[in-house]
Structure formats: C-alpha cells, structure tokens
Write a protein that holds these residues in place. Structure first.
Motif, PDB file in Angstrom:
ATOM      1  N   ASP A  43      15.655  76.544 106.787  1.00  0.00           N
ATOM      2  CA  ASP A  43      15.144  77.834 106.335  1.00  0.00           C
ATOM      3  C   ASP A  43      14.991  77.769 104.814  1.00  0.00           C
ATOM      4  O   ASP A  43      15.880  78.210 104.069  1.00  0.00           O
ATOM      5  N   ASN A  85       9.652  82.248 104.423  1.00  0.00           N
ATOM      6  CA  ASN A  85       9.325  83.676 104.350  1.00  0.00           C
ATOM      7  C   ASN A  85       8.922  83.966 102.899  1.00  0.00           C
ATOM      8  O   ASN A  85       9.084  83.091 102.026  1.00  0.00           O
ATOM      9  N   LEU A 144      11.578  83.112 100.279  1.00  0.00           N
ATOM     10  CA  LEU A 144      11.817  81.673 100.073  1.00  0.00           C
ATOM     11  C   LEU A 144      10.655  81.032  99.311  1.00  0.00           C
ATOM     12  O   LEU A 144      10.862  80.152  98.472  1.00  0.00           O
ATOM     13  N   LYS A 188       4.275  83.813 111.500  1.00  0.00           N
ATOM     14  CA  LYS A 188       5.467  84.662 111.550  1.00  0.00           C
ATOM     15  C   LYS A 188       5.056  86.097 111.229  1.00  0.00           C
ATOM     16  O   LYS A 188       4.461  86.359 110.175  1.00  0.00           O
ATOM     17  N   PHE A 227      18.268  88.184 113.226  1.00  0.00           N
ATOM     18  CA  PHE A 227      18.850  87.898 111.905  1.00  0.00           C
ATOM     19  C   PHE A 227      20.375  88.044 111.956  1.00  0.00           C
ATOM     20  O   PHE A 227      20.923  89.117 111.686  1.00  0.00           O
ATOM     21  N   ARG A 254      22.383  89.146 108.645  1.00  0.00           N
ATOM     22  CA  ARG A 254      22.130  90.530 108.209  1.00  0.00           C
ATOM     23  C   ARG A 254      22.715  91.533 109.196  1.00  0.00           C
ATOM     24  O   ARG A 254      23.073  92.646 108.805  1.00  0.00           O
ATOM     25  N   ALA A 314      18.216  83.207 113.131  1.00  0.00           N
ATOM     26  CA  ALA A 314      17.907  83.107 111.703  1.00  0.00           C
ATOM     27  C   ALA A 314      18.957  83.854 110.891  1.00  0.00           C
ATOM     28  O   ALA A 314      19.864  84.467 111.461  1.00  0.00           O
ATOM     29  N   SER A 315      18.795  83.783 109.569  1.00  0.00           N
ATOM     30  CA  SER A 315      19.772  84.412 108.673  1.00  0.00           C
ATOM     31  C   SER A 315      21.184  83.915 109.022  1.00  0.00           C
ATOM     32  O   SER A 315      22.122  84.686 109.121  1.00  0.00           O
ATOM     33  N   ARG A 354      24.300  81.698 107.926  1.00  0.00           N
ATOM     34  CA  ARG A 354      24.793  81.330 106.586  1.00  0.00           C
ATOM     35  C   ARG A 354      26.016  80.436 106.591  1.00  0.00           C
ATOM     36  O   ARG A 354      26.540  80.106 105.534  1.00  0.00           O
ATOM     37  N   THR A 367      17.827  78.184 112.672  1.00  0.00           N
ATOM     38  CA  THR A 367      17.310  77.825 111.347  1.00  0.00           C
ATOM     39  C   THR A 367      18.375  78.163 110.322  1.00  0.00           C
ATOM     40  O   THR A 367      19.081  79.163 110.444  1.00  0.00           O
TER      41      THR A 367
HETATM   42  O1  G3P Z   1      15.217  83.226 108.359  1.00  0.00           O
HETATM   43  C1  G3P Z   1      15.484  84.451 107.750  1.00  0.00           C
HETATM   44  C2  G3P Z   1      16.353  84.239 106.585  1.00  0.00           C
HETATM   45  O2  G3P Z   1      15.669  83.574 105.578  1.00  0.00           O
HETATM   46  C3  G3P Z   1      17.025  85.445 106.064  1.00  0.00           C
HETATM   47  O3  G3P Z   1      18.234  84.996 105.611  1.00  0.00           O
HETATM   48  O4  G3P Z   1      20.324  85.075 104.372  1.00  0.00           O
HETATM   49  O5  G3P Z   1      18.303  86.347 103.547  1.00  0.00           O
HETATM   50  O6  G3P Z   1      19.555  87.116 105.536  1.00  0.00           O
HETATM   51  P1  G3P Z   1      19.153  85.927 104.713  1.00  0.00           P
END
Ligand code: G3P
Length: 218
Positions: A6, A28, A31, A83, A129, A132, A163-164, A166, A183
């Motif tokens: 990601d 995204n 990024l 996306k 996500f 989040r 996703a998201s 960490r 990811t």
């Molecule tokens: O794939 C989605 C991701 O980039 C969001 O991650 O850590 O900003 O919630 P984050």
C-alpha cells in the motif's frame, strides 16, 4: 493468500517485489501526494517492473469516475484495477466498469452492508479499512470476518482486500478470517520477516556450527 503493498514509493516496491512475495500494489490520492510524483508515471513504472495488479484510484462524479476508469484501463490494460469509493456514484461507476470487464476495487468500506452492495455492483475487490475501524473503537478484523463469511456463504466472486492494515498481527488475523488479499505499508511487510526467537535461534545454531567446524579441524 496475496500480499499487496500500500504505497506509491516505486523504489520500495521494486525492492520488495524482487522477493517474489508481493502480488500487487494499492495506491490512493494520499499515497500519490506523498510520493510527490505524477500518478501515471508511477503506474507506468510499476507496470515496467512487472507488477500484475495496481489499484488506481479515481475521483469525481459517477460519470467522471467511469470516464477516468475507462481511460486508465485502456492505457494500462489488465494491470489496472480501478479504485472507486463506496458511494452511490462509486457503485454506479463500478457497475458500468465491471460490465465492460474492467476490474474494480471498491474502497472506503466500513460495514458489511457496503461490501454486499459493492459485490452486487460487480466489484473484483472490496477494501474494508481495518485500521480506521479500529481507530473508531470498533474491531476492524471482525468486520473483515463478517464480510468474508457472507461472501463465502453466498459464493460471491468478489474478493476481500483488507486495507488500512498497520501492524503484522493484523495481517495474520485478516488472513486468518479468510481475507483473500492484505495490502500493507512496506514497513509492515518488512516486519513480517522478523521474530526475536528466530534471531536468537539462529545465533545459537551459528555458534554451535562454528564450534563443530573448529573441533573437526583440531
Ligand atoms: O489502503 C488504504 C490505506 O492506504 C489507508 O490506510 O493507514 O491511512 O488508514 P490508513
């Protein structure tokens, strides 16, 4: 069980893709902004590296997302996954793009209900996500489990792309509840290799091996 990175940092992607353990990339707008680069330059570089699946986010109205999705799919071919956000416009765009055999990743998923709509709209992937959801005091992995359970029950073709994410333990948990893809930022991918007991065990093996070699030479 696919691992995506990601990030839009092509140097890091190149390094980790060379391991043979990485199956794709998600990007995204945040990024891309962080990379400081033109998005299409980034996508082209990743295709040249051989990345088979790159999520490219589109924004705007439903019509704008369809137009941009078609353009990107034409330019980048099968490597492109378009996306779109899980909104009315995003799902309408998803239906049209999917009907034209363009792969769509529906992002910003925070409930099983949204994932169901995305699957009905023909999404190739839904992106819950995880981090989040956790940030808001709900359980991101439980959401992934709920979605994979529903998709399994109904033999949905849509895949779950967590996703998201960490941290390393969330990666294992997401795969554990049936996520098809996770990811993650490159920092998390790096940490997947590590375990303190592996390092300790290896130190001991190395010491013993050295002493075996030394004693056979004596
Ligand atoms: O794939 C989605 C991701 O980039 C969001 O991650 O850590 O900003 O919630 P984050």
């Amino acid at each position: 069980m696919k691992i995506f990175l990601d990030t839009a940092d092509t140097e890091l992607i190149q390094k980790h893709f060379a391991t043979g353990l990485v199956d794709g990339v998600t990007t995204n707008p945040t990024l891309i902004k962080k990379s400081g680069r033109d998005p299409e330059e980034v996508y082209q570089e990743l295709i040249d590296l051989g990345l088979p699946d790159i999520s490219m986010e589109v924004v705007g109205t439903g019509e704008e997302m369809v137009a941009e999705g078609r353009r990107l799919a034409k330019k980048f071919g099968q490597n492109a996954t378009i996306k779109v956000p899980c909104t009315r416009g995003g799902l309408a765009a998803c239906r049209i793009l999917a009907s034209e055999s363009i792969k769509v990743n529906v992002t910003l998923i925070f409930s099983a209900a949204q994932a169901i709509l995305a699957a009905k709209a023909g999404a190739a992937y839904v992106s819950p996500f995880v981090g989040r959801v956790d940030d808001n005091s709900f359980d991101g992995v439980s959401l992934v489990a709920q979605i994979t359970g529903i998709f399994r029950e109904h033999v949905a073709r849509t895949q779950v792309l967590a996703a998201s994410v960490r941290d390393v333990s969330s990666v294992s948990k997401c795969f554990g509840v049936g996520s098809d893809i996770v990811t993650m930022p490159p920092t998390v991918f790096e940490k997947m290799y590590n375990h303190i007991l592996t390092e300790k065990g290896l130190d001991l093996f190395q010491q013993d091996w050295d002493s075996v070699n030394n004693s056979t030479k004596e």
